[in-house]
Enzyme design. Sequence first.
Site, PDB file in Angstrom:
ATOM      1  N   ASP A  67       0.805  -1.222   0.000  1.00  0.00           N
ATOM      2  CA  ASP A  67       0.000   0.000   0.000  1.00  0.00           C
ATOM      3  C   ASP A  67       0.842   1.279   0.000  1.00  0.00           C
ATOM      4  O   ASP A  67       2.057   1.239   0.197  1.00  0.00           O
ATOM      5  CB  ASP A  67      -0.969  -0.003   1.205  1.00  0.00           C
ATOM      6  CG  ASP A  67      -0.340  -0.564   2.475  1.00  0.00           C
ATOM      7  OD1 ASP A  67       0.898  -0.586   2.558  1.00  0.00           O
ATOM      8  OD2 ASP A  67      -1.087  -0.970   3.382  1.00  0.00           O
ATOM      9  N   ASN A 136      -7.649  -4.197  14.446  1.00  0.00           N
ATOM     10  CA  ASN A 136      -9.016  -4.602  14.098  1.00  0.00           C
ATOM     11  C   ASN A 136      -9.020  -5.706  13.041  1.00  0.00           C
ATOM     12  O   ASN A 136     -10.036  -5.994  12.434  1.00  0.00           O
ATOM     13  CB  ASN A 136      -9.815  -3.389  13.590  1.00  0.00           C
ATOM     14  CG  ASN A 136      -9.163  -2.753  12.370  1.00  0.00           C
ATOM     15  OD1 ASN A 136      -8.175  -3.263  11.845  1.00  0.00           O
ATOM     16  ND2 ASN A 136      -9.719  -1.639  11.917  1.00  0.00           N
ATOM     17  N   HIS A 138      -7.234  -5.670  10.204  1.00  0.00           N
ATOM     18  CA  HIS A 138      -7.020  -5.237   8.819  1.00  0.00           C
ATOM     19  C   HIS A 138      -5.703  -5.787   8.266  1.00  0.00           C
ATOM     20  O   HIS A 138      -4.753  -6.024   9.009  1.00  0.00           O
ATOM     21  CB  HIS A 138      -7.131  -3.713   8.670  1.00  0.00           C
ATOM     22  CG  HIS A 138      -5.994  -2.917   9.223  1.00  0.00           C
ATOM     23  ND1 HIS A 138      -6.172  -1.814  10.022  1.00  0.00           N
ATOM     24  CD2 HIS A 138      -4.653  -3.032   9.086  1.00  0.00           C
ATOM     25  CE1 HIS A 138      -5.007  -1.298  10.334  1.00  0.00           C
ATOM     26  NE2 HIS A 138      -4.054  -2.024   9.788  1.00  0.00           N
TER      27      HIS A 138
HETATM   28  C1  F6R Z   1       1.442  -2.021   6.221  1.00  0.00           C
HETATM   29  C2  F6R Z   1       0.062  -2.424   6.266  1.00  0.00           C
HETATM   30  C3  F6R Z   1      -0.730  -2.541   7.534  1.00  0.00           C
HETATM   31  C4  F6R Z   1       0.060  -3.008   8.750  1.00  0.00           C
HETATM   32  C5  F6R Z   1      -0.816  -3.086   9.988  1.00  0.00           C
HETATM   33  C6  F6R Z   1      -0.028  -3.455  11.230  1.00  0.00           C
HETATM   34  O1  F6R Z   1       1.925  -1.971   4.889  1.00  0.00           O
HETATM   35  O2  F6R Z   1      -0.472  -2.632   5.234  1.00  0.00           O
HETATM   36  O3  F6R Z   1      -1.812  -3.409   7.322  1.00  0.00           O
HETATM   37  O4  F6R Z   1       0.632  -4.255   8.482  1.00  0.00           O
HETATM   38  O5  F6R Z   1      -1.427  -1.849  10.202  1.00  0.00           O
HETATM   39  O6  F6R Z   1       0.826  -2.410  11.547  1.00  0.00           O
HETATM   40  P1  F6R Z   1       1.969  -2.565  12.642  1.00  0.00           P
HETATM   41  O7  F6R Z   1       2.914  -3.587  12.119  1.00  0.00           O
HETATM   42  O8  F6R Z   1       2.613  -1.205  12.723  1.00  0.00           O
HETATM   43  O9  F6R Z   1       1.293  -3.003  13.900  1.00  0.00           O
END
Ligand code: F6R
Length: 246
Positions: A67, A136, A138
């Site tokens: 992303d 959540n 995602h």
């Molecule tokens: C990053 C991404 C997000 C993260 C997620 C977890 O490219 O697409 O989905 O993987 O928000 O973030 P962290 O690792 O900072 O807890």
Amino acid sequence: MKIIRAKDYNDMSRKAANIISAQVILKPDSVLGLATGSSPIGIYEQLIKWYNKGDVDFGACTTFNLDEYRGLTADHDQSYHYFMHKNFFGRVNVPKERINLPDGAQMDAEKECQRYDTAIRAAGGIDLQLLGMGLNGHIGFNEPAEYFSKGTHCVDLTESTIEANKRFFASADDVPRQAYTMGVQTIMLARRIVIVVSGENKAEVVREAFFGPVTPRVPASILQLHTDVSVVADEAALSLCGDLVP
Ligand code: F6R
């Protein structure tokens, strides 16, 4: 779905880096799907160490990131381009022309999303996709929804994400309102998936996503249906899974 138990963040990073380096050693021209955020930083550190020792070579790899914020140029210090350059690409030998991220500077969303999906297909699809998971559930910027998303698309960031991100920008007005992200289908088409999860604050969502029902309300739950997924999680993240994990 294989659950790999790690002691802590460092152990998780090392175990996941092992899977990625084995992939690259066995198939030097691998197409790798990569993620940003705090979860994969330790993996990149480990891979850089092995690269510097001459144990792994990324010279024939192609990469696609999950992303990017829409509206941020590659040189903006909050862009995912910038993050990846600082934490990985600037320190290993993935050829510049084979590094792919959605182009945040392209404001024509439809054109950019189509370009990205076409590029992934033209590269032969993703061999191994690395993922982190949000609190959540995602994955990428695919937030809880009524339906699972398909290809790369443009999403509106939730108020809570904008609120959480504003500390990195001069003012709340400068925080991007939208992002380009691979869709859930794009992710599921990867031949192999490694998802890393660390910390007690993710314990609840780990249980829901990997042991609860498959639902777009918890986007990562769809990974239960993929035939080659490794969940590399530390003790803290697995702390609510009890006997579910050996
Ligand atoms: C990053 C991404 C997000 C993260 C997620 C977890 O490219 O697409 O989905 O993987 O928000 O973030 P962290 O690792 O900072 O807890």
